[in-house]
Design a protein around this motif. Structure first.
Motif, short mmCIF file in Angstrom:
data_model
loop_
_atom_site.label_atom_id
_atom_site.label_comp_id
_atom_site.label_asym_id
_atom_site.label_seq_id
_atom_site.Cartn_x
_atom_site.Cartn_y
_atom_site.Cartn_z
N ARG A 68 -3.23 6.44 1.81
CA ARG A 68 -3.64 6.18 3.19
C ARG A 68 -2.75 5.13 3.83
NH1 ARG A 68 -10.11 5.47 3.83
NH2 ARG A 68 -9.29 4.48 5.73
N ARG A 77 0.98 6.42 4.40
CA ARG A 77 1.16 7.31 5.54
C ARG A 77 1.08 6.59 6.87
NH1 ARG A 77 -0.96 10.97 1.68
NH2 ARG A 77 -3.11 10.20 1.95
N TRP A 121 8.86 9.83 -1.64
CA TRP A 121 8.43 8.43 -1.59
C TRP A 121 9.34 7.55 -2.44
CZ3 TRP A 121 4.91 7.42 2.00
CH2 TRP A 121 4.06 8.45 2.42
#
Length: 320
Positions: free
Chosen positions: A59, A62, A88
């Motif tokens: 969360r 992002r 990532w």
């Protein structure tokens, strides 16, 4: 609430810290989400739960939280979702995150999840080792025995390029924060040591080494198998001959004790950028200057020196 949670964490009131962050995270605060991810990863203030750690890291990541993105990529990789983790990890490595560079260096060495690229593998591992990551230091030593000298020299040069790009990326990130862009400040709980990372190894027939230490206990969460590089083709074991005939030099230091100069030369003489170049000792007052000679021009000397600096070795280019 995030700051008060950090204060509680530092007082070892982990449950109190978690309560503060849960309130802030419910309002969408990326720092609080990142810190909750750390709490669940470490099992402090809450039961250890890697699924929830991944949830909160994801969360925050992002939303553009850089440290959350770093941890999210590593958690994904360690849970067996390497393809999902790669974007990532690449972003983290571009900023100079040591664990991400280490993982991608192993992947490039083995050809796992990405194409085999020993030059890039050596560059990434060099930078990770220069940051002080212990696993990277030992893996780089192993690579020194396997990767041909020519490719290691190219890797050192690439490491310098990657470091410059990382510095630019960090500058952009800081500038964006100064201008008020959406880049949340990092409030990190203490004791956030990284989980164990996989180690690099080669068959005993390729590298003579002491028996490895006992493996650490396996964590409760699933992890990918330790990557093992394939033995290199036999023809690649013979390094190219370096013709060190130029007048340019690199100074490695000045020492009042000759034994210190000997120790440094013994440690670095086989490094790409120095291999094949003669040692030169120049007495100067009460010290001895330690140099490597034989560079054909300024560009050659600077390229070698940049590579050494990327590996944490100080040097200075000396004109003829």
């Amino acid at each position: 609430m995030v700051k008060s949670g950090v204060d509680a964490w530092q007082r070892q009131d982990y449950a109190g810290a978690v309560r503060q962050w849960e309130t802030a995270a419910a309002k969408g605060d990326a720092d609080a989400e990142f810190n909750l991810g750390q709490a669940y990863r470490l099992g402090k203030g809450v039961p250890q739960d890697m699924a929830k750690a991944e949830f909160y890291f994801g969360r925050a990541a992002r939303k553009g939280h850089p440290q959350a993105g770093d941890n999210y990529g590593i958690v994904l990789f360690q849970s067996g979702r390497q393809t999902e983790a790669l974007p990532w990890l690449n972003t983290a490595a571009d900023r100079g995150e040591p664990r991400a560079m280490y993982i991608l260096g192993i992947a490039a060495f083995n050809g796992d999840y990405v194409g085999k690229d020993w030059v890039r593998a050596y560059a990434l591992m060099t930078r990770a080792a220069a940051s002080g990551l212990p696993q990277a230091t030992s893996s780089l030593a192993t690579m020194d025995t396997v990767i041909p000298l020519e490719q290691r020299q190219m890797g050192i040069s690439l490491a310098g390029d990657l470091e410059r790009k990382a510095e630019q990326a960090r500058s952009v990130q800081l500038a964006a924060s100064d201008l008020g862009a959406k880049a949340p400040p990092v409030q990190t709980p203490a004791n956030a040591a990284p989980r164990p990372l996989p180690t690099i190894s080669v068959p005993a027939s390729t590298v003579a080494a002491a028996p490895p230490p006992p493996a650490p206990p396996r964590p409760a969460t699933p992890r990918p198998a330790t990557p093992r590089p394939a033995p290199p083709p036999p023809a690649q074991h013979t390094p190219p001959t370096v013709r060190a005939t130029g007048n340019w030099r690199i100074q490695l230091g000045a020492f009042s004790q000759r034994g210190n100069a000997d120790a440094l030369w013994s440690r670095v003489k086989a490094r790409p950028g120095l291999a094949g170049h003669p040692r030169i000792d120049i007495p100067s007052g009460g010290v001895t200057r330690l140099l490597a000679g034989g560079y054909g021009g300024q560009a050659d000397a600077e390229r070698a020196c940049d590579g050494l600096k990327a590996g944490g070795i100080a040097c200075l280019v000396i004109k003829p």
